[in-house]
Design an enzyme around this catalytic site. Structure first.
Site, short mmCIF file in Angstrom:
data_model
loop_
_atom_site.label_atom_id
_atom_site.label_comp_id
_atom_site.label_asym_id
_atom_site.label_seq_id
_atom_site.Cartn_x
_atom_site.Cartn_y
_atom_site.Cartn_z
N ASN A 16 -0.20 0.26 1.01
CA ASN A 16 0.60 0.92 -0.04
C ASN A 16 -0.06 2.22 -0.47
O ASN A 16 0.60 3.24 -0.65
CB ASN A 16 0.81 0.01 -1.25
N ASN A 111 2.36 -1.09 -11.09
CA ASN A 111 1.94 -2.14 -10.17
C ASN A 111 3.07 -2.39 -9.18
O ASN A 111 4.24 -2.16 -9.49
CB ASN A 111 1.64 -3.43 -10.94
N HIS A 113 4.69 -5.48 -6.74
CA HIS A 113 4.63 -6.93 -6.54
C HIS A 113 5.63 -7.32 -5.44
O HIS A 113 6.78 -6.86 -5.46
CB HIS A 113 4.98 -7.65 -7.85
C1 GRF Z 1 1.24 -5.99 -1.12
O1 GRF Z 1 2.16 -6.94 -0.64
C2 GRF Z 1 1.36 -5.86 -2.61
O2 GRF Z 1 2.67 -5.99 -3.07
C3 GRF Z 1 0.53 -7.02 -3.09
O3 GRF Z 1 -0.56 -7.03 -2.21
C4 GRF Z 1 -0.20 -6.46 -0.97
C5 GRF Z 1 -1.15 -5.33 -0.73
O4 GRF Z 1 -1.00 -4.73 0.50
N1 GRF Z 1 0.22 -6.89 -4.48
P1 GRF Z 1 -1.77 -3.40 0.84
O5 GRF Z 1 -3.24 -3.58 0.43
O6 GRF Z 1 -1.14 -2.27 0.08
O7 GRF Z 1 -1.63 -3.25 2.31
#
Ligand code: GRF
Length: 217
Positions: A16, A111, A113
């Site tokens: 992300n 955040n 989720h």
């Molecule tokens: C994502 O699915 C996010 O929604 C959750 O943890 C995961 C993190 O993935 N909170 P990344 O570290 O961004 O690849």
């Protein structure tokens, strides 16, 4: 459009975070990531930050509610204040943020989720949706508040659940949506469109219903 300064908190691989960095660099996002903080020294997110010349800081975080946890909260807050960030993105951050950070950045912490909140809060949104047997799943970007996975919702994306889905296949389709809606929420913030009214977050000048993506693949 002025560019906003972003901070990020991440515990894991940081895909992300990468989607946000990429859009900052290719000009689709009026923002610049200036500092990434992780509670885990080995987090891929720190490595990604360094690769892009972004300050990367490891701050170990103790058990929620302890004095050591408050101390870490203070360190994280000071680092983001010093870096003069406008917005903090929790991007796969698996810890509870503390009162100093929340107080210093009111409605300036987001955040993401991997579930359609308020359903399936917690660490395993995708697995919980699958086990419950919902026919739709998805992702949510929201402002952080003292309760985990609870603050005003900015944008959501829907992913249809397939009969043959496993936790991994569902999570992969949800993650693809996360990589679209998180930068979108940040861009709305940069454009000054987000206004919080009680539990609701209004996106000024945007037909948010028309922006809901539905992954039916
Ligand atoms: C994502 O699915 C996010 O929604 C959750 O943890 C995961 C993190 O993935 N909170 P990344 O570290 O961004 O690849």
């Amino acid at each position: 459009m002025p560019t906003i300064r972003l901070g990020a908190l991440a515990s894991g691989g940081g895909t992300n975070l990468q989607s946000i960095i990429d859009r900052c660099e290719d000009g689709r996002l009026d923002a610049e990531v200036v500092m990434v903080i992780s509670d885990r020294l080995e987090a891929g997110a720190l490595e990604r930050a360094r690769k892009h010349g972004i300050a990367a800081l490891h701050v170990p975080v103790a058990k929620t509610g302890t004095d050591e946890w408050l101390e870490a909260d203070r360190r994280i807050t000071d680092a983001f204040l010093e870096a003069r960030v406008d917005l903090i993105c929790m991007a796969g951050y698996m810890r509870v943020i503390g009162p100093h950070l929340l107080g210093a950045f009111p409605h300036r912490i987001m955040n993401i989720h991997p579930a359609l909140l308020p359903a399936f809060k917690g660490m395993h949104g995708q697995r919980d949706a699958l086990e419950y047997g919902t026919k739709v799943a998805g992702a949510t970007v929201h402002f952080a508040d003292p309760d985990f996975d609870m603050g005003p919702i900015i944008i959501q994306a829907v992913v249809l659940v397939r009969e043959d889905d496993t936790e991994a296949t569902l999570a992969a389709r949800i993650l693809r949506q996360e990589h679209e809606i998180y930068p979108q929420a940040v861009q709305w913030f940069a454009e000054g469109r987000l206004r919080v009214e009680g539990r609701r977050c209004v996106v000024e000048g945007v037909d948010t219903a028309a922006r809901i993506s539905i992954d039916a693949s």
